[in-house]
Design a protein around this motif. Structure first.
Motif, PDB file in Angstrom:
ATOM      1  N   THR A 151       0.977  -0.832   0.232  1.00  0.00           N
ATOM      2  CA  THR A 151       0.303   0.226  -0.425  1.00  0.00           C
ATOM      3  C   THR A 151       1.152   0.812  -0.129  1.00  0.00           C
ATOM      4  O   THR A 151       1.860   1.042   0.570  1.00  0.00           O
ATOM      5  N   PHE A 152       0.113   2.188  -0.890  1.00  0.00           N
ATOM      6  CA  PHE A 152       1.071   3.412  -0.757  1.00  0.00           C
ATOM      7  C   PHE A 152       0.281   4.337   0.104  1.00  0.00           C
ATOM      8  O   PHE A 152      -0.848   4.644   0.050  1.00  0.00           O
ATOM      9  N   GLU A 153       1.535   5.137   0.452  1.00  0.00           N
ATOM     10  CA  GLU A 153       0.224   6.063   1.304  1.00  0.00           C
ATOM     11  C   GLU A 153       1.230   7.683   1.768  1.00  0.00           C
ATOM     12  O   GLU A 153       1.711   7.673   0.718  1.00  0.00           O
ATOM     13  N   GLY A 154       0.672   8.502   2.655  1.00  0.00           N
ATOM     14  CA  GLY A 154       0.921   9.739   2.493  1.00  0.00           C
ATOM     15  C   GLY A 154       0.416  11.022   1.521  1.00  0.00           C
ATOM     16  O   GLY A 154      -0.318  10.356   0.415  1.00  0.00           O
ATOM     17  N   PRO A 155       0.942  12.413   1.466  1.00  0.00           N
ATOM     18  CA  PRO A 155       0.336  13.000   0.923  1.00  0.00           C
ATOM     19  C   PRO A 155       0.568  13.035  -0.583  1.00  0.00           C
ATOM     20  O   PRO A 155       0.834  13.265  -1.310  1.00  0.00           O
ATOM     21  N   ASP A 156       1.907  11.782  -0.671  1.00  0.00           N
ATOM     22  CA  ASP A 156       2.910  12.247  -2.111  1.00  0.00           C
ATOM     23  C   ASP A 156       3.123  10.897  -2.600  1.00  0.00           C
ATOM     24  O   ASP A 156       3.745  10.203  -3.406  1.00  0.00           O
ATOM     25  N   LEU A 157       2.478  10.016  -1.428  1.00  0.00           N
ATOM     26  CA  LEU A 157       2.852   8.214  -1.802  1.00  0.00           C
ATOM     27  C   LEU A 157       3.854   7.788  -1.582  1.00  0.00           C
ATOM     28  O   LEU A 157       4.101   6.966  -2.268  1.00  0.00           O
TER      29      LEU A 157
END
Length: 194
Positions: A151-157
């Motif tokens: 999974t890719f997360e955070g504001p910038d992925l």
């Protein structure tokens, strides 16, 4: 992908087929003496992206195109193997030789604007097949015998989260999902090489 590893016969190429009859439709050679066609991911507009493991290239074939074009060429793409889309303009690529997970940001022409080496929470062991299961969520097979969800997360992925679903299998080069079930191929390639 059609590869001739002993450099005999037809050149390494992407092959297309009529899905109703199975009849061959087209052949699109990868240029370069050391080409190795490995994995394919198809964008929403029908453009096919192809990993060239030995030449550090991701090729693309646009719908109706007459030949492959380079979508990305970068030393970070050495060992390029699995491909999967996270979003319409984000293509993830793993490196089977370097254990990397990379992100390509695609421009309006379908070509990569940047190649980003993502920081991983644990080392990947010969990552191979990847398949999207939802937006910015992928299945990942590692030839070490693991199947994980990425999974890719955070504001910038750029934050990578890995959850191992299964391990201890024999050489797992591919994954897919259908009807809510994740499937992993136990290729046992190590037996072929023994």
């Amino acid at each position: 992908c059609s590869n001739h590893l002993e450099n005999t016969g037809e050149p390494t190429a992407v092959k297309t087929f009529d899905l109703k009859s199975g009849a061959p439709k087209g052949s699109y050679p990868l240029t370069g003496a050391d080409a190795l066609c490995n994995d394919i991911a198809v964008a929403g507009d029908g453009t096919a992206y192809v990993a060239d493991t030995r030449q550090a290239i991701v090729w693309m074939l646009k719908p109706g195109g007459a030949a492959l074009e380079i979508a990305a060429k970068d030393p970070l793409l050495a060992g390029a193997d699995g491909l999967a889309f996270g979003e319409k303009t984000i293509l993830y690529v793993n490196s089977v030789t370097a254990g990397k997970l990379l992100r390509l940001d695609l421009g309006p022409d379908g070509k990569s604007k940047s190649v980003i080496d993502l920081k991983l929470p644990r080392p990947l062991e010969r990552p191979d097949g990847m398949r999207a299961i939802s937006k910015n969520r992928l299945l990942l097979a590692e030839n070490s015998g693991k199947m994980s969800i990425v999974t890719f997360e955070g504001p910038d992925l750029h934050t990578v989260v890995l959850k191992t679903l299964k391990e201890g299998l024999e050489s797992t080069p591919g994954v897919t999902a259908t009807r809510g079930i994740a499937w992993v191929v136990e290729g046992k390639l190590n037996y072929r090489n023994d």
